[in-house]
Enzyme design. Structure first.
Site, PDB file in Angstrom:
ATOM      1  CG  ASN A 185      -0.365  -0.266   2.514  1.00 14.52           C
ATOM      2  OD1 ASN A 185       0.808  -0.629   2.616  1.00 14.52           O
ATOM      3  ND2 ASN A 185      -1.141  -0.092   3.564  1.00 14.52           N
TER       4      ASN A 185
ATOM      5  N   GLY B 136       2.663  -5.958   7.290  1.00 14.86           N
ATOM      6  CA  GLY B 136       1.745  -6.787   6.519  1.00 14.86           C
ATOM      7  C   GLY B 136       0.652  -7.373   7.393  1.00 14.86           C
TER       8      GLY B 136
ATOM      9  CB  VAL C 281      -2.584 -10.784  11.996  1.00 12.63           C
ATOM     10  CG1 VAL C 281      -2.394 -11.672  13.220  1.00 12.63           C
ATOM     11  CG2 VAL C 281      -2.909  -9.358  12.432  1.00 12.63           C
TER      12      VAL C 281
ATOM     13  CD  GLU D 230       2.024  -1.054  10.443  1.00 14.12           C
ATOM     14  OE1 GLU D 230       0.908  -1.536  10.779  1.00 14.12           O
ATOM     15  OE2 GLU D 230       2.235  -0.548   9.348  1.00 14.12           O
TER      16      GLU D 230
ATOM     17  CB  CYS E 107      -2.457  -1.203   8.504  1.00 13.64           C
ATOM     18  SG  CYS E 107      -1.103  -0.032   8.525  1.00 13.64           S
TER      19      CYS E 107
ATOM     20  CD  GLU F 247      -6.469  -4.771   8.229  1.00 15.08           C
ATOM     21  OE1 GLU F 247      -5.937  -3.658   8.312  1.00 15.08           O
ATOM     22  OE2 GLU F 247      -5.844  -5.834   8.387  1.00 15.08           O
TER      23      GLU F 247
ATOM     24  CD  GLU G 276       7.926   0.488  10.397  1.00 15.96           C
ATOM     25  OE1 GLU G 276       8.868   0.039   9.743  1.00 15.96           O
ATOM     26  OE2 GLU G 276       6.756   0.525   9.981  1.00 15.96           O
TER      27      GLU G 276
END
Length: 505
Positions: A168, A243, A245, A265, A299, A402, A479
């Protein structure tokens, strides 16, 4: 060379670009695949046509890239922080200079609007510039001990770090991961998503041009098998993964076998809480920003929009009006605000979620259908109309899972206590948001949210100075921000005796 791809960008339009250069990079140059087997087509989302072929790297190629990175690390780690900073600042300058070209190539490979892609490239160079500023400040402590003895700590690099990126934000995530790694003195081997392989190698060439040692930032292409080779390699010290889970769990498991450090993440199903005392205009804008950036493929999006019952009619009326007005189409046009989803399977998956929501009793107020732009060259693209769902319940699939597409689920609530409990009733914990004029309530709700970020009276604002990461199954580590230095370095304690040794023996 890659310059030819970038040089063709000013005149490029949707449906015209073909990428022919090799997409791997190590030893300071692009590297052709050893063999062409297992090649996967890479599609241009806006047209559905093949943009290039992605050939996954095998064990020998992965090892070659990691050895190249390790050799570069030996040189880079011995440089002073200020020396590293100068090289990184030059890389940031080059990205700034070529931002329009890089953004165009990003749009062609990813499908998002050019307006968004330009912001992504700006965030990329800002990230490198920010960590360049920190590179010269890395220091330890001096601790005085009895009798004139003392100790000091050294903040040292980890070695070769692996970055595994998502589709993304292809160029931005490569920059987010590499900037702190390089500032701390590490090397990085980066694997982009197999769906968006074309811009990470541009970043590798820019680092080389800026003056990093050959091999310091390598790019290997591939999917799960290549990722597994990276996670298992004995010379890798750390893996940073962005990416899903399920894949994050596998990365953690593989990295654990040789006790590698890991940053994850992962996904999210973030709540956005809108109280009746909010500034409604801003709340509507916030909800749109929380759901429709990058076609909803973000996300940290606030896809569970909780609206206090008293203002639900006004909110829905305004949000539906604005959602219907979003221009969907050619992502390279500046007037476009929503481009194409990443792939045909992803489009079908998102449309499937809308269909399931209807079966479970949700009401589609707008959108949720495949969208066919009027431009003939876009007929095969992966477009859909942005969707708002009403009549949602907490137990619906669209509210629990999601979706990763332009689908907003709106839910009513009555009290603060009730909505906090419902908002936190999820396995995810990446982000959250609250709109209210009550300053006490805003901070109270923020403190109660089980999430790595809480936005107050805004949403999806992530400047590079702010740490970003999740709670619960949204991952761990951070991050961005100063704290990320700790995730790309390790502390050594040195103890110095100034007198005689006291011994029991």
């Amino acid at each position: 060379m890659a310059q030819s791809t970038l040089d063709s960008m000013p005149g490029a339009s949707t449906g015209t670009v073909v990428v022919t250069e090799p997409l791997n990079f190590w030893g300071g140059k692009r590297v052709k695949p050893r063999q062409e087997k297992n090649a996967e087509p890479v599609f241009e989302p806006a047209t559905g046509r093949v943009l290039c072929q992605m050939v996954p790297c095998g064990a020998e190629e992965v090892d070659e890239a990691i050895q190249s990175a390790y050799a570069a690390y030996q040189k880079w780690s011995k440089m002073a922080g200020m020396e590293r900073a100068r090289v990184m600042l030059e890389a940031a300058r080059i990205i700034r200079e070529r931002r329009e070209k890089i953004a165009k190539l990003e749009v062609i490979n990813n499908g998002k609007s050019i307006i968004e892609a330009l912001v992504d490239i700006d965030i990329a160079w800002q990230s490198i510039e920010y960590y360049a500023g920190l590179a010269g400040t890395l220091a330890g402590q001096h601790i005085q001990l009895p009798g004139g003895a003392f100790a000091y700590t050294r903040r040292e690099p980890l070695g070769v770090c692996v970055g595994i990126g998502a589709w993304n934000y292809p160029f931005q995530i490569a920059s987010w991961k590499s900037a702190p790694a390089l500032a701390c003195g590490n090397a990085m081997v980066y694997k982009p998503s197999p769906m968006t392989p074309v811009t990470a190698v541009i970043l590798a060439e820019i680092y080389k041009e800026a003056g990093v040692p050959d091999g310091l930032f390598c790019v290997v292409q591939g999917g799960a098998e290549t990722g597994s080779l990276l996670c298992h390699h004995p010379k890798v010290a750390k893996v940073s993964f962005t990416g899903s889970v399920p894949t994050g769990k596998k990365v953690m498991e593989m990295s654990a076998k040789s006790v590698k450090q890991v940053t994850l993440e992962l996904g999210g199903k973030s709540p956005l809480i809108i109280f009746k005392d909010c500034e409604l205009e801003n709340a509507v804008k916030g909800a749109l920003m929380a759901n429709f950036l990058t076609q909803g493929q973000v996300c940290c999006n606030g896809t569970r929009v909780f609206v206090q019952r008293e203002i639900m009619p006004q909110f829905l009326e305004e949000v539906v009006k604005r959602t219907k007005a979003i221009p969907v189409g050619d992502p390279l046009l500046e007037s476009t605000r929503m481009g194409a989803l990443i792939s045909k399977p992803q489009l079908e998956k998102v449309l499937g979620f809308v269909s399931q929501a209807k079966k479970e009793g949700a009401r589609v107020l707008c959108g949720g259908d495949p969208f066919v732009p009027s431009d003939p060259k876009l007929k095969g693209g992966y477009f859909m109309s942005p969707c708002v769902l009403d009549n949602c319940r907490d137990d619906m699939t669209c509210v629990k899972e999601e979706i990763f597409g332009p689908v907003m689920s709106v839910l009513p609530f009555d009290t603060e206590e009730e909505v906090i409990k419902r908002a936190n009733n999820t396995t995810f914990g990446l982000a959250s948001g609250v709109f209210t004029r009550d300053i006490s309530r805003a901070h109270r709700v923020a403190a109660s949210m089980e999430a790595g970020t809480c936005f107050i009276n805004n949403y999806n604002i992530n400047p590079i100075e702010l740490p970003f990461g999740g709670y619960k199954m949204s991952g761990f580590g951070r991050e961005n921000g100063q704290v990320t230095i700790e995730y790309y370095s390790q502390l050594k304690t040195v103890v110095v005796e100034m007198g005689d040794v006291e011994s029991l023996f």
